[in-house]
Design a protein around this motif. Structure first.
Motif, PDB file in Angstrom:
ATOM      1  N   THR A  16       0.818  -1.212   0.000  1.00 14.83           N
ATOM      2  CA  THR A  16       0.000   0.000   0.000  1.00 14.83           C
ATOM      3  C   THR A  16       0.853   1.263   0.000  1.00 14.83           C
ATOM      4  OG1 THR A  16      -0.151  -0.068   2.418  1.00 14.83           O
ATOM      5  CG2 THR A  16      -1.916  -1.146   1.162  1.00 14.83           C
ATOM      6  N   GLU A  17       2.090   1.147   0.503  1.00 14.14           N
ATOM      7  CA  GLU A  17       2.989   2.302   0.557  1.00 14.14           C
ATOM      8  C   GLU A  17       3.804   2.472  -0.730  1.00 14.14           C
ATOM      9  OE1 GLU A  17       4.973   2.489   4.722  1.00 14.14           O
ATOM     10  OE2 GLU A  17       4.469   0.381   4.346  1.00 14.14           O
ATOM     11  N   MET A  18       3.836   1.431  -1.571  1.00 11.72           N
ATOM     12  CA  MET A  18       4.688   1.464  -2.755  1.00 11.72           C
ATOM     13  C   MET A  18       3.923   1.418  -4.071  1.00 11.72           C
ATOM     14  SD  MET A  18       7.873  -1.048  -1.642  1.00 11.72           S
ATOM     15  CE  MET A  18       8.951  -0.447  -2.949  1.00 11.72           C
ATOM     16  N   CYS A  19       2.710   0.871  -4.063  1.00  8.14           N
ATOM     17  CA  CYS A  19       2.003   0.594  -5.319  1.00  8.14           C
ATOM     18  C   CYS A  19       0.747   1.435  -5.468  1.00  8.14           C
ATOM     19  CB  CYS A  19       1.632  -0.888  -5.403  1.00  8.14           C
ATOM     20  SG  CYS A  19       3.047  -1.993  -5.358  1.00  8.14           S
ATOM     21  N   ASN A  20       0.373   1.676  -6.719  1.00  4.81           N
ATOM     22  CA  ASN A  20      -0.878   2.382  -6.989  1.00  4.81           C
ATOM     23  C   ASN A  20      -2.052   1.398  -6.965  1.00  4.81           C
ATOM     24  OD1 ASN A  20      -0.769   0.994  -9.445  1.00  4.81           O
ATOM     25  ND2 ASN A  20      -0.173   2.797 -10.630  1.00  4.81           N
ATOM     26  N   ASP A  54       4.914   2.720  -7.669  1.00  8.97           N
ATOM     27  CA  ASP A  54       4.710   4.131  -8.022  1.00  8.97           C
ATOM     28  C   ASP A  54       5.823   4.986  -7.420  1.00  8.97           C
ATOM     29  OD1 ASP A  54       3.804   6.717  -8.420  1.00  8.97           O
ATOM     30  OD2 ASP A  54       1.711   6.238  -7.989  1.00  8.97           O
ATOM     31  N   ILE A  55       6.611   5.621  -8.269  1.00  2.92           N
ATOM     32  CA  ILE A  55       7.751   6.425  -7.830  1.00  2.92           C
ATOM     33  C   ILE A  55       7.314   7.699  -7.095  1.00  2.92           C
ATOM     34  CG2 ILE A  55       7.943   7.723  -9.996  1.00  2.92           C
ATOM     35  CD1 ILE A  55      10.807   6.590  -7.626  1.00  2.92           C
ATOM     36  N   THR A  56       6.064   8.096  -7.238  1.00  4.43           N
ATOM     37  CA  THR A  56       5.608   9.309  -6.556  1.00  4.43           C
ATOM     38  C   THR A  56       5.267   9.058  -5.094  1.00  4.43           C
ATOM     39  OG1 THR A  56       3.264   9.014  -7.142  1.00  4.43           O
ATOM     40  CG2 THR A  56       4.667  10.190  -8.725  1.00  4.43           C
ATOM     41  N   LYS A  57       5.221   7.809  -4.677  1.00  4.97           N
ATOM     42  CA  LYS A  57       4.896   7.489  -3.284  1.00  4.97           C
ATOM     43  C   LYS A  57       6.144   7.652  -2.401  1.00  4.97           C
ATOM     44  CE  LYS A  57       0.880   4.490  -3.846  1.00  4.97           C
ATOM     45  NZ  LYS A  57       0.074   5.081  -2.762  1.00  4.97           N
ATOM     46  N   PRO A  58       5.995   8.281  -1.252  1.00  4.76           N
ATOM     47  CA  PRO A  58       7.158   8.556  -0.391  1.00  4.76           C
ATOM     48  C   PRO A  58       7.962   7.323  -0.012  1.00  4.76           C
ATOM     49  CG  PRO A  58       5.275   9.850   0.326  1.00  4.76           C
ATOM     50  CD  PRO A  58       4.764   8.917  -0.740  1.00  4.76           C
ATOM     51  N   PHE A  59       7.305   6.202   0.313  1.00  3.32           N
ATOM     52  CA  PHE A  59       8.079   5.039   0.710  1.00  3.32           C
ATOM     53  C   PHE A  59       8.858   4.464  -0.472  1.00  3.32           C
ATOM     54  CE2 PHE A  59       8.952   0.600   1.692  1.00  3.32           C
ATOM     55  CZ  PHE A  59       9.497   0.721   2.973  1.00  3.32           C
ATOM     56  N   THR A  60       8.284   4.532  -1.686  1.00  2.00           N
ATOM     57  CA  THR A  60       9.016   4.067  -2.871  1.00  2.00           C
ATOM     58  C   THR A  60      10.278   4.906  -3.067  1.00  2.00           C
ATOM     59  OG1 THR A  60       6.955   3.390  -3.935  1.00  2.00           O
ATOM     60  CG2 THR A  60       8.881   3.630  -5.349  1.00  2.00           C
ATOM     61  N   GLN A  61      10.169   6.212  -2.881  1.00  2.00           N
ATOM     62  CA  GLN A  61      11.334   7.081  -3.000  1.00  2.00           C
ATOM     63  C   GLN A  61      12.374   6.753  -1.926  1.00  2.00           C
ATOM     64  OE1 GLN A  61      10.083  11.190  -3.166  1.00  2.00           O
ATOM     65  NE2 GLN A  61       8.499  10.768  -4.675  1.00  2.00           N
ATOM     66  N   GLN A  62      11.903   6.461  -0.725  1.00  2.00           N
ATOM     67  CA  GLN A  62      12.818   6.058   0.349  1.00  2.00           C
ATOM     68  C   GLN A  62      13.530   4.754  -0.024  1.00  2.00           C
ATOM     69  OE1 GLN A  62      10.894   5.483   4.172  1.00  2.00           O
ATOM     70  NE2 GLN A  62      12.733   4.630   5.115  1.00  2.00           N
ATOM     71  N   GLY A  70       2.839   8.889 -16.274  1.00  2.00           N
ATOM     72  CA  GLY A  70       3.221   9.778 -17.351  1.00  2.00           C
ATOM     73  C   GLY A  70       4.706  10.096 -17.287  1.00  2.00           C
ATOM     74  N   LEU A  71       5.187  10.865 -18.262  1.00  2.00           N
ATOM     75  CA  LEU A  71       6.619  11.146 -18.355  1.00  2.00           C
ATOM     76  C   LEU A  71       7.169  11.918 -17.152  1.00  2.00           C
ATOM     77  CD1 LEU A  71       6.964  12.075 -22.151  1.00  2.00           C
ATOM     78  CD2 LEU A  71       7.648   9.953 -21.017  1.00  2.00           C
ATOM     79  N   ALA A  72       6.293  12.567 -16.406  1.00  2.00           N
ATOM     80  CA  ALA A  72       6.750  13.293 -15.223  1.00  2.00           C
ATOM     81  C   ALA A  72       7.397  12.359 -14.204  1.00  2.00           C
ATOM     82  CB  ALA A  72       5.580  14.036 -14.583  1.00  2.00           C
ATOM     83  N   ASP A  73       7.053  11.068 -14.261  1.00  2.00           N
ATOM     84  CA  ASP A  73       7.675  10.106 -13.345  1.00  2.00           C
ATOM     85  C   ASP A  73       9.178  10.006 -13.588  1.00  2.00           C
ATOM     86  OD1 ASP A  73       5.276   9.578 -12.132  1.00  2.00           O
ATOM     87  OD2 ASP A  73       4.877   7.730 -13.235  1.00  2.00           O
ATOM     88  N   HIS A  74       9.606  10.169 -14.846  1.00  2.00           N
ATOM     89  CA  HIS A  74      11.046  10.202 -15.133  1.00  2.00           C
ATOM     90  C   HIS A  74      11.722  11.315 -14.331  1.00  2.00           C
ATOM     91  CE1 HIS A  74      11.756   7.297 -18.304  1.00  2.00           C
ATOM     92  NE2 HIS A  74      10.756   7.760 -19.029  1.00  2.00           N
ATOM     93  N   VAL A  75      11.072  12.472 -14.274  1.00  2.00           N
ATOM     94  CA  VAL A  75      11.658  13.632 -13.598  1.00  2.00           C
ATOM     95  C   VAL A  75      11.828  13.350 -12.113  1.00  2.00           C
ATOM     96  CG1 VAL A  75      11.392  16.086 -13.112  1.00  2.00           C
ATOM     97  CG2 VAL A  75      10.626  15.163 -15.318  1.00  2.00           C
ATOM     98  N   VAL A  76      10.815  12.736 -11.507  1.00  2.00           N
ATOM     99  CA  VAL A  76      10.894  12.396 -10.082  1.00  2.00           C
ATOM    100  C   VAL A  76      12.077  11.467  -9.825  1.00  2.00           C
ATOM    101  CG1 VAL A  76       9.720  11.291  -8.145  1.00  2.00           C
ATOM    102  CG2 VAL A  76       8.412  12.689  -9.760  1.00  2.00           C
ATOM    103  N   LEU A  77      12.169  10.403 -10.636  1.00  2.00           N
ATOM    104  CA  LEU A  77      13.254   9.438 -10.462  1.00  2.00           C
ATOM    105  C   LEU A  77      14.606  10.077 -10.749  1.00  2.00           C
ATOM    106  CD1 LEU A  77      14.306   6.593  -9.941  1.00  2.00           C
ATOM    107  CD2 LEU A  77      13.803   6.036 -12.339  1.00  2.00           C
TER     108      LEU A  77
END
Length: 602
Positions: A148-152, A158-166, A209-216
Motif C-alpha cells: 500500500t505504501e509502494m504501489c498504486n 509508483d515512484i511518486t509514493k514517499p516510501f518508494t522514493q525512500q 506519465g513522463l513526469a515520473d522520469h523527472v521524479v526518479l
C-alpha cells in the motif's frame, strides 16, 4: 500498436574518463553544434555483453576486462543480472526482507561473492565499473510487505509514493556502500527483465506519465551525482516517446539540472537498432506524439533526433551484434554507417552519424554492446563480425579524427590480412550492410520492420498491411526485385570471401562459412517473398495463378533445404532460423503462412 503485439515482437524467440569538449550554451529545443570544434580524444568508451535473459551466459572475449583494456575501452558495463542491486541484503531498511538462512539470503550471498570477484577483476586492469539496472526493481518480500505504501491502485510500483522514493534512496546507498568498486550506474526504465532474479519484482517507474522520469531522475541525481560523486548514465530507451521524439525528451530533461556526473544514454537510431528507407515526405518529428514499429516501418529510421539537443551531455549506444539482422551469423558491417551515415540517410539534415554529432558540445562518448541483445539465436561461437564492429567503433571513439577506412585497416593488420586483400575485405564488409538492408528492410520503405528478428521469420500476420500498400502502389515487382538484388549482393560477398585470408585459419574458415550462410539465408528470404507477396497480390486482385505459386513454393522449399543442409553439415555454420512462431495462440511464422498457401494451390 496494441500491447500484445508489442510484447510479442519483444519476447518472441523476439569509463573512461572525462568530458568531451568545448562548452557551449544550448537552449531548449536547439542543437548544440560547433562546426569548427576541435574534438578532444577523451570520450567515454564503455562496453557491455548483453546476455540473453534466462539463458546460459554468452561466452565471449568481451567479458574479459583485460581484453577490453587492450581494445582501448575505459569501462565495463555489467549486464542487468550482474548489477549490484542483486547483491545487497536490505538490512539497513528492513531486516525481514531476506531472513537468516532463507533461500533469498543464500542467493544474495552467492551473488555478492560473484559480483565482488568480477568487479575487482575489472578494477585491477584499470577499467571503470558500471552496472546497468532496471528501475524500479525491488525484493518481492519488500514490495509485498509495503504494497500500500509502494504501489498504486493497479498494483504497479509508483515512484511518486514517499516510501518508494525512500526505497530507491536506500537501494542506491546500499549498492555504493557494499560495492565501493562502483564508479557509477546505468539506469534502464523502458523494459524490465526478471528472468534471472527469482527473489525480485518490479516494472517501469513511468506509471503516471513522463513526469515520473523527472521524479526518479532528481532522486538519482542527488544521491549518485551530488552526494556520492559517481557517474550516472540515464538511458532514454522506451517504447515510442522519451527515446525517439525531441519534444518528449526535452519535456523530461529540461526539468532536471545539468551536472558534471549526469549523462543521458541514447541509441543512435530513432527507435531500436533497425534500418528502413526514410520517407522524404514524412511529417515533421514534432507532429508525432509517439514513434514506434508502425511509424518506423512507414516513415523510416533516421539518426536519433534527440542527439544534440537540450542541455545535458549524451553518450551514444551502438549494437555490434544486431539482433534484427542476423546476430553475427554473417557479416553485417554497421560501423561505417554509424560513423559516416547509412546510405538511406544521405539526403537528411545533419546530424545523421557520429562524425556529424561529434561536433556537438553535448557529445560525451560511445557505449558499445559488443555481444548480445534480443532473444534466442542464431548462435555461433565465433565473434569475428561483432568484433570488427566493436573494434572500429572503439578506435573511432578513441581517435575521432581518424577515418573509418584507416581504422578498418588497423583491424586487418591485427588479424593478419595481407595488404593486397584489405580492399576486397573492405568491399565485402560494405556490401554486407547493403545486403542486409535490402534483404531485411527496403530502400523504398513501407515494410513491417520486424518481419524477421533473432532467429525467426514471420508470415502474413505481420506483413499483410505492408503488402497491401505495396500492391496498391503497383510496386510488387520493384520490392521483389530488391529482395533478388539482396541475394545477388550476398552471392558477390561469398565469392569475395574466397579471396580473404586471416592469420588464424579458423577465422578464415568461419569467414567463408558465414558468408555462405548469409547467401543461403537471403536467397531463401527472396524466395519466401516471392511466395508471400505474389500470393497476396493475386488474392487481393481476385485472380490466382496456381501454377506460378506452385513454382514459387518449389523454389522456396529448395532454398530452405539448401540452407538447412548447410547448417547441418558445416561445423562452422551458425544455427538455423525457425520458421514457426506463436502469437497468443495464433500461428504466425513464415512456415505457417506458406503451408496455408501450399494447401490452396496443390
Amino acid at each position: 500498436m496494441d500491447n500484445k503485439r508489442r510484447d510479442f515482437i519483444k519476447n518472441s524467440a523476439i569509463a573512461g574518463a572525462g568530458l568531451l569538449v568545448m562548452p557551449s550554451v544550448v537552449f531548449a529545443g536547439e542543437s548544440s553544434f560547433i562546426e569548427d570544434a576541435i574534438v578532444k580524444e577523451d570520450l567515454f568508451l564503455l562496453d557491455m555483453v548483453h546476455h540473453n535473459p534466462g539463458e546460459t551466459k554468452t561466452e565471449s572475449k568481451f567479458t574479459d576486462p583485460a581484453f577490453l583494456k587492450s581494445y582501448g575501452y575505459g569501462a565495463k558495463v555489467f549486464f542487468l543480472f550482474e548489477a549490484a542491486q542483486f547483491g545487497i541484503d536490505w538490512n539497513t531498511l528492513d531486516r525481514a526482507v531476506f531472513p537468516t538462512d532463507s533461500d533469498g539470503e543464500k542467493w544474495i550471498a552467492e551473488k555478492k561473492a560473484i559480483l565482488n570477484r568480477e568487479y575487482n577483476k575489472t578494477k585491477q586492469v584499470g577499467l571503470s565499473v558500471y552496472c546497468m539496472l532496471d528501475m524500479l526493481v525491488f525484493p518481492t518480500a519488500l514490495v509485498e510487505k509495503h504494497k500500500t505504501e509502494m504501489c498504486n491502485s493497479a498494483g504497479k510500483i509508483d515512484i511518486t509514493k514517499p516510501f518508494t522514493q525512500q526505497a530507491v534512496k536506500s537501494l542506491l546507498e546500499q549498492m555504493f556502500d557494499t560495492y565501493p568498486q562502483l564508479d557509477g550506474l546505468v539506469i534502464r526504465t523502458g523494459e524490465t527483465y526478471l528472468q534471472d532474479a527469482p527473489h525480485h519484482t518490479g516494472g517501469s517507474p513511468v506509471v503516471n506519465g513522463l513526469a515520473d522520469h523527472v521524479v526518479l531522475l532528481n532522486i538519482l541525481r542527488e544521491v549518485v551525482c551530488v552526494q556520492r560523486n559517481k557517474k550516472l548514465f540515464y538511458r532514454t530507451w522506451d517504447i515510442s516517446r522519451f527515446h525517439p521524439l525531441p519534444k518528449h525528451y526535452l519535456e523530461v530533461t529540461n526539468q532536471v539540472s545539468a551536472h558534471d556526473n549526469l549523462y543521458f544514454s541514447i541509441k543512435h537510431t530513432i527507435v531500436d537498432f533497425w534500418r528502413m528507407g526514410v520517407d522524404s515526405n514524412r511529417p515533421a518529428w514534432g507532429s508525432f506524439d509517439s514513434f514506434w514499429i508502425d511509424e518506423a516501418s512507414k516513415y523510416g529510421v533516421p539518426f536519433n533526433p534527440c542527439l544534440g539537443i537540450g542541455k545535458h551531455k549524451q553518450i551514444v549506444e551502438v549494437q555490434c551484434q544486431r539482433e534484427y539482422e542476423g546476430k553475427a551469423s554473417h557479416p553485417n558491417y554497421i560501423a561505417k554507417g554509424v560513423i559516416d551515415r547509412f546510405k538511406e540517410l544521405e539526403n537528411l539534415p545533419s546530424p545523421q552519424c557520429l562524425n556529424e554529432f561529434k561536433k556537438s558540445g553535448l557529445f560525451a562518448g560511445v557505449w558499445t554492446w559488443s555481444r548480445g541483445g534480443g532473444w534466442g539465436g542464431p548462435y555461433t561461437k565465433y565473434e569475428l563480425w561483432p568484433e570488427l564492429n566493436a573494434y572500429v567503433m572503439a578506435q573511432w571513439a578513441k581517435h575521432p579524427a581518424k577515418t573509418e577506412k584507416d581504422i578498418f585497416k588497423g583491424f586487418c593488420k591485427m588479424k593478419g590480412v595481407p595488404e593486397t586483400q584489405v580492399d576486397d575485405f573492405h568491399k565485402l564488409c560494405l556490401l554486407s550492410a547493403d545486403g542486409v538492408f535490402k534483404g531485411n528492410y527496403s530502400a523504398m520503405g513501407n515494410v513491417f520492420i520486424n518481419w524477421t528478428r533473432d532467429d525467426k521469420a514471420f508470415g502474413l500476420h505481420f506483413l499483410e498491411s505492408s503488402f497491401k500498400h505495396i500492391v496498391e502502389q503497383n510496386k510488387v515487382d520493384a520490392y521483389l526485385a530488391e529482395k533478388e538484388e539482396a541475394a545477388s549482393i550476398w552471392n558477390e560477398i561469398r565469392l569475395l570471401s574466397g579471396k580473404i585470408l586471416f592469420a588464424n585459419a579458423e577465422e578464415t574458415t568461419f569467414l567463408k562459412a558465414s558468408c555462405e550462410y548469409g547467401f543461403l539465408k537471403y536467397s531463401f528470404f527472396a524466395a519466401a517473398w516471392n511466395v508471400l507477396l505474389r500470393y497476396y497480390e493475386q488474392n487481393y486482385r481476385g485472380k490466382t495463378d496456381y501454377e506460378q505459386l506452385r513454382s514459387y513454393i518449389k523454389d522456396y522449399d529448395d532454398k530452405w533445404n539448401k540452407w538447412k543442409i548447410f547448417t547441418e553439415i558445416n561445423a562452422y555454420s551458425p544455427t538455423l532460423y525457425s520458421l514457426e512462431a506463436d502469437f497468443f495462440g495464433n500461428k504466425v511464422g513464415l512456415k505457417d503462412t506458406v503451408d496455408k498457401i501450399r494447401v490452396l494451390v496443390e
